[in-house]
Write a protein that holds these residues in place. Structure first.
Motif, PDB file in Angstrom:
ATOM      1  N   GLN A  83      11.077   9.759 -68.865  1.00 38.37           N
ATOM      2  CA  GLN A  83      11.291   9.086 -67.074  1.00 38.37           C
ATOM      3  C   GLN A  83       9.746   8.548 -66.755  1.00 38.37           C
ATOM      4  OE1 GLN A  83      13.291  11.569 -64.425  1.00 38.37           O
ATOM      5  NE2 GLN A  83      14.726   9.877 -64.098  1.00 38.37           N
ATOM      6  N   SER A  84       9.491   7.024 -66.225  1.00 37.58           N
ATOM      7  CA  SER A  84       8.108   7.110 -66.164  1.00 37.58           C
ATOM      8  C   SER A  84       7.264   7.807 -65.075  1.00 37.58           C
ATOM      9  CB  SER A  84       8.281   5.313 -65.684  1.00 37.58           C
ATOM     10  OG  SER A  84       9.326   5.107 -64.786  1.00 37.58           O
ATOM     11  N   THR A 109       6.545  17.383 -63.974  1.00 35.74           N
ATOM     12  CA  THR A 109       6.582  18.733 -64.168  1.00 35.74           C
ATOM     13  C   THR A 109       6.836  19.534 -65.912  1.00 35.74           C
ATOM     14  OG1 THR A 109       8.788  18.263 -62.449  1.00 35.74           O
ATOM     15  CG2 THR A 109       8.964  19.882 -63.536  1.00 35.74           C
ATOM     16  N   GLY A 162      13.635  14.548 -67.655  1.00 36.25           N
ATOM     17  CA  GLY A 162      14.171  13.722 -66.772  1.00 36.25           C
ATOM     18  C   GLY A 162      15.060  12.940 -67.792  1.00 36.25           C
ATOM     19  N   ASN A 201       4.404   6.818 -69.785  1.00 34.56           N
ATOM     20  CA  ASN A 201       3.514   7.953 -70.107  1.00 34.56           C
ATOM     21  C   ASN A 201       1.711   7.454 -71.187  1.00 34.56           C
ATOM     22  OD1 ASN A 201       4.047   9.959 -68.681  1.00 34.56           O
ATOM     23  ND2 ASN A 201       6.154   9.475 -69.120  1.00 34.56           N
ATOM     24  N   ASP A 241      12.163   5.718 -70.626  1.00 29.73           N
ATOM     25  CA  ASP A 241      10.301   4.407 -70.005  1.00 29.73           C
ATOM     26  C   ASP A 241       9.622   5.600 -70.092  1.00 29.73           C
ATOM     27  OD1 ASP A 241      12.436   2.655 -69.007  1.00 29.73           O
ATOM     28  OD2 ASP A 241      12.468   2.790 -67.184  1.00 29.73           O
ATOM     29  N   THR A 260      21.736   1.133 -67.470  1.00 24.62           N
ATOM     30  CA  THR A 260      21.041   1.775 -68.307  1.00 24.62           C
ATOM     31  C   THR A 260      20.248   1.580 -68.736  1.00 24.62           C
ATOM     32  OG1 THR A 260      21.484   3.525 -68.147  1.00 24.62           O
ATOM     33  CG2 THR A 260      20.300   3.379 -66.348  1.00 24.62           C
ATOM     34  N   TYR A 311       4.984   8.617 -62.154  1.00 23.57           N
ATOM     35  CA  TYR A 311       4.920   7.736 -60.829  1.00 23.57           C
ATOM     36  C   TYR A 311       6.222   7.217 -59.853  1.00 23.57           C
ATOM     37  CZ  TYR A 311      -0.236   7.672 -62.414  1.00 23.57           C
ATOM     38  OH  TYR A 311      -1.084   7.934 -62.496  1.00 23.57           O
ATOM     39  N   THR A 312       7.451   7.007 -60.700  1.00 25.52           N
ATOM     40  CA  THR A 312       8.666   6.331 -59.704  1.00 25.52           C
ATOM     41  C   THR A 312       9.081   8.096 -60.087  1.00 25.52           C
ATOM     42  OG1 THR A 312       8.686   4.387 -61.271  1.00 25.52           O
ATOM     43  CG2 THR A 312      10.806   5.312 -60.298  1.00 25.52           C
ATOM     44  N   HIS A 313       9.281   8.479 -61.163  1.00 28.70           N
ATOM     45  CA  HIS A 313       9.877   9.826 -61.292  1.00 28.70           C
ATOM     46  C   HIS A 313       8.510  10.733 -61.978  1.00 28.70           C
ATOM     47  CE1 HIS A 313      13.002   7.906 -61.761  1.00 28.70           C
ATOM     48  NE2 HIS A 313      12.217   7.260 -62.839  1.00 28.70           N
ATOM     49  N   GLN A 314       9.421  12.535 -61.109  1.00 30.26           N
ATOM     50  CA  GLN A 314       8.570  13.241 -60.673  1.00 30.26           C
ATOM     51  C   GLN A 314       8.509  14.033 -62.119  1.00 30.26           C
ATOM     52  OE1 GLN A 314       9.525  16.924 -58.322  1.00 30.26           O
ATOM     53  NE2 GLN A 314       7.879  17.677 -58.334  1.00 30.26           N
ATOM     54  N   SER A 315       9.574  14.082 -62.756  1.00 28.87           N
ATOM     55  CA  SER A 315       9.618  14.222 -63.879  1.00 28.87           C
ATOM     56  C   SER A 315       8.554  14.468 -65.036  1.00 28.87           C
ATOM     57  CB  SER A 315      11.040  14.415 -65.474  1.00 28.87           C
ATOM     58  OG  SER A 315      10.630  12.824 -65.294  1.00 28.87           O
TER      59      SER A 315
END
Lengths: 130, 122
Positions: free
Chosen positions: A9-10, A19, A129, A46, A42, B19, A12-16
């Motif tokens: 995952q990207s 983490t 993510g 990063n 996405d 997606t 800012y949108t996601h916390q993963s």
């Protein structure tokens, strides 16, 4: 233990990605090995060196670059996923006729084989993510 | 480095087109198969939708990647599992799927997951 990390995952949108970063840091400080971090979907965002958050916010991308420098972690961005999303190193940008490149320091572009190889070589592969 | 074969399971959980997960999962699966590991694939939850026959995504401007599933057996993928409950919940009959699969109960799916060395979740 030898860990491989996959991040999907990207920032800012996601916390993963946060983490995954915290996990990586904790694992390294506990004496574990991080074989590779592979960025897919996405998650390739990063590695965007143009990332410029407000000054009072964490810089997720710069944090990865610092981690790579300090611990020599192998940060690999999936090249096919990156091309779709506009992440390129200088060679790729030139090859595709783009005016600038944006792969952040400490990252490298490579193929999905690097993810599979990490799964083979590591004791555990952790996916962050969905 | 000694040669070793690990059991890899790729879990597909998302519908196509909405997606990119199903599409990029397929790319990862084909790469995994090229490394000559013991590859299994599981289609679970909305992840059963990419297997539907006769997809026509041209009108929404997206590529129909489902024909590539036909190539999985050529690539040496050992097992293609589908969670039967996921099909039932979505009103899909097994003859509506584009490739030959093994139907598994949720309990069997749990056992399959337990037997793996590496699980990729998409």
């Amino acid at each position: 233990m030898k860990f491989a990390i996959q991040i999907n995952q990207s920032p800012y949108t996601h916390q993963s990605p946060d983490t995954a970063y915290q996990f990586t840091l904790a694992a390294l400080k506990s004496g574990h090995e991080i074989y590779r971090i592979f960025f897919y979907h996405d998650g390739v965002l990063n590695g965007s060196g143009f990332t410029t958050p407000p000054q009072d916010e964490r810089n997720v991308v710069a944090r990865w670059s610092e981690l790579a420098e300090e611990y020599g972690i192998d940060l690999v961005i999936c090249i096919a996923a990156a091309q779709r999303r506009g992440i390129m190193d200088a060679d790729e940008a030139e090859r595709h006729g783009h005016a600038a490149s944006n792969l952040a320091a400490g990252f490298r572009l490579s193929g999905l084989g690097q993810l599979i190889e990490a799964g083979i070589e590591a004791d555990r592969l952790l996916v962050f993510g969905g | 480095m000694p040669p070793q074969k690990k059991k890899f399971l790729f879990v597909n959980r998302k519908a196509p087109y909405g997606t990119i997960h199903a599409h990029e999962a397929l790319e990862a699966i084909l790469t995994g198969a090229a490394f000559e590991q013991r590859i299994s694939i599981l289609f679970l939850d909305d992840g059963v939708f990419p297997l539907l026959k006769e997809q026509n995504s041209g009108d929404i401007g997206l590529k129909d990647f489902s024909p590539t599933y036909n190539a999985l057996s050529l690539y040496g993928v050992e097992n293609i599992y589908v969670d039967e409950e996921s099909l039932i919940e979505r009103g899909i009959a097994s003859d509506e799927l584009s490739i030959k699969v093994e139907l598994k109960t949720t309990k069997e799916v749990c056992l399959i997951m337990e037997q793996q060395d590496v699980i990729f979740n998409f």
